[in-house]
Enzyme design. Structure first.
Site, PDB file in Angstrom:
ATOM      1  N   SER A  77       6.625  66.348 130.716  1.00 45.86           N
ATOM      2  CA  SER A  77       7.671  65.372 131.023  1.00 45.86           C
ATOM      3  C   SER A  77       8.934  66.036 131.555  1.00 45.86           C
ATOM      4  CB  SER A  77       8.009  64.545 129.782  1.00 45.86           C
ATOM      5  OG  SER A  77       6.918  63.751 129.378  1.00 45.86           O
TER       6      SER A  77
ATOM      7  N   GLY B 219       9.789  62.099 135.304  1.00 45.37           N
ATOM      8  CA  GLY B 219      10.390  61.460 136.456  1.00 45.37           C
ATOM      9  C   GLY B 219      10.518  59.950 136.431  1.00 45.37           C
TER      10      GLY B 219
ATOM     11  N   CYS C 206       6.453  56.425 126.216  1.00 45.48           N
ATOM     12  CA  CYS C 206       7.413  57.028 127.142  1.00 45.48           C
ATOM     13  C   CYS C 206       7.208  56.521 128.569  1.00 45.48           C
ATOM     14  CB  CYS C 206       7.338  58.550 127.053  1.00 45.48           C
ATOM     15  SG  CYS C 206       8.810  59.396 127.694  1.00 45.48           S
TER      16      CYS C 206
ATOM     17  N   HIS D  79       8.548  59.318 121.163  1.00 53.06           N
ATOM     18  CA  HIS D  79       7.328  60.103 120.968  1.00 53.06           C
ATOM     19  C   HIS D  79       6.915  60.098 119.496  1.00 53.06           C
ATOM     20  CE1 HIS D  79       6.639  62.273 124.871  1.00 53.06           C
ATOM     21  NE2 HIS D  79       7.824  61.701 125.085  1.00 53.06           N
TER      22      HIS D  79
ATOM     23  N   GLU E 228       4.240  61.128 118.161  1.00 58.14           N
ATOM     24  CA  GLU E 228       3.537  62.342 117.735  1.00 58.14           C
ATOM     25  C   GLU E 228       4.516  63.403 117.267  1.00 58.14           C
ATOM     26  OE1 GLU E 228       5.085  63.671 121.538  1.00 58.14           O
ATOM     27  OE2 GLU E 228       4.268  61.771 120.840  1.00 58.14           O
TER      28      GLU E 228
END
Length: 394
Positions: free
Chosen positions: A49, A242, A267, A352, A354
């Site tokens: 990312s 992006g 995300c 996120h 995780e």
């Protein structure tokens, strides 16, 4: 006194920070952002990312626990550059295989240390993210690595930052997605789920496998027909770098499969779902990047401390017909952090769960995904959809 090789960070707004070289000797250009995590520099560097970005770490001392192969989030670093107040040349950690500088040199990560990162972060928070160049004098002047850059050289790098292509409107996923599909090995049979790879992190795949999913990772351009041919029980839209707006192929795939499969987006995947439903995204001033972002679960009232990395957000009010309802919001600025479809078993979060690195408050979302898959009635989505948003907060 130890002499250090000179380096500069030149920003497109004309600001120049003077510091010292670290990592791979050379030059690099990208969008300059900041991350407020206190640990996890290796996971940050290898998170796809961050493709196209130079990352400033706000914590003042980076590198003291080295680098371990177990902490890789992809097969290589994707950051364009790294900035710290001070990098540690030595490390102490029984898990580590090498120093941070050796790792940076191995993978070509150009870095700078010794600048006032507090001043830099204040500038980014006030004026927004900007493009910048890190340059090492040992690369441009190998005969005199300890000398200063001239004003003309500094302005040359400012112009180079100005001329660099913006991330806005540019498809960055093509540089990070897998070239071929692959199955992630699991120790048990579970629900087959297709993971669309827009820049997926290894830990996300591992968390999905832990809750009873057999992950099949496919390239970003995989078509709906190709996905359905794999006979999956669910669909996962991954994180990635992006601007989500240019990814029209992904919007189309998400739209065509919406309601056909239980779907979870994280995300960039969250943003793709918003765009697929006819909504809009917008670029944030400086984004959310770090492991300490407070998010409120609107369904339970609970507050989760989350790990985040994004510079764009979904405008929930722009999604027509109330197709998605908000489930989570950011307590710092009120931006959307999660949503669920009002009819189908489709949900997403901007952060996120995780959490690699970061807190584990939100890992329940992976369990919710497998619950949606187990409850899915074969395609209509109607029975599960009404309870879908409510179950997210259990």
């Amino acid at each position: 006194m130890i002499r250090k090789e000179r380096a500069i960070l030149a920003l497109e707004d004309g600001t120049v920070y003077r510091g010292y070289a670290f990592g791979h000797r050379g030059e690099t250009v990208g969008e300059v952002v900041f991350n407020t995590s206190m640990t996890g520099y290796q996971e940050i560097m290898t998170d796809p990312s961050y493709n196209g970005q130079i990352v400033t770490i706000t914590y003042p001392h980076v590198g003291n626990y080295g680098v371990a192969i177990y902490d890789m989030e992809s097969n290589k670093p994707y950051v364009r550059g790294f900035i710290s107040r001070e990098f540690s040349g030595e490390y102490s950690n029984h898990r580590a295989q090498q120093s941070l500088e050796a790792f940076m040199q191995q993978y070509g990560v150009v870095s700078i240390q010794g600048i006032d990162t507090r001043a830099l972060v204040r500038r980014l928070r006030t004026g927004g993210v900007v493009k910048g160049v890190i340059a090492h004098r040992s690369y441009t002047h190998p005969e005199d690595p300890y000398g200063e850059f001239t004003p003309a050289e500094e302005q040359m790098y400012v112009q180079r930052a100005l001329d660099h292509q913006d991330i806005d409107g540019h498809d960055m996923t093509r540089e990070v997605t897998t070239a071929l599909p692959y199955a992630f090995p699991t120790l048990r049979h579970g629900k087959r789920v297709v993971l669309m790879d827009f820049g997926i992190k290894h830990t996300i795949i591992e968390r999905l496998a832990e809750v009873g999913i057999e992950p099949i990772v496919v390239p970003a351009h995989t078509t709906p027909a190709q996905i359905m041919a794999l006979q999956p029980h669910g669909l996962f839209l991954s994180n990635g770098p992006g601007d989500p707006a240019p990814l029209e192929y992904a919007h189309k795939t998400a739209w065509e499969l919406m309601g056909l499969l239980p779907t979870f987006g994280i995300c960039l995947g969250h943003q793709i779902l918003g765009l697929a439903a006819g909504g809009r995204t917008f670029k944030m001033k400086f984004g959310h990047r770090g492991g300490n972002q407070p998010v409120k679960n609107l369904l339970t009232g609970n507050v989760e401390i989350t790990s985040q990395n994004h510079g764009y957000a979904v405008d929930i009010d722009s999604i027509p017909n109330g197709a998605f309802v908000p489930t989570h919001i950011n307590l710092n600025d009120g931006t959307l952090e999660g949503m669920a479809h009002s009819r189908y078993p489709v949900f997403s979060v901007q952060y996120h769960p995780e959490a690699s690195p970061g807190p584990h408050d939100s890992r329940y979302l992976f369990d919710r995904f497998i619950e949606e898959i187990d409850a899915f009635d074969g395609g209509s989505g109607t029975p599960v959809a009404k309870a879908s948003a409510g179950r997210l907060g259990v």
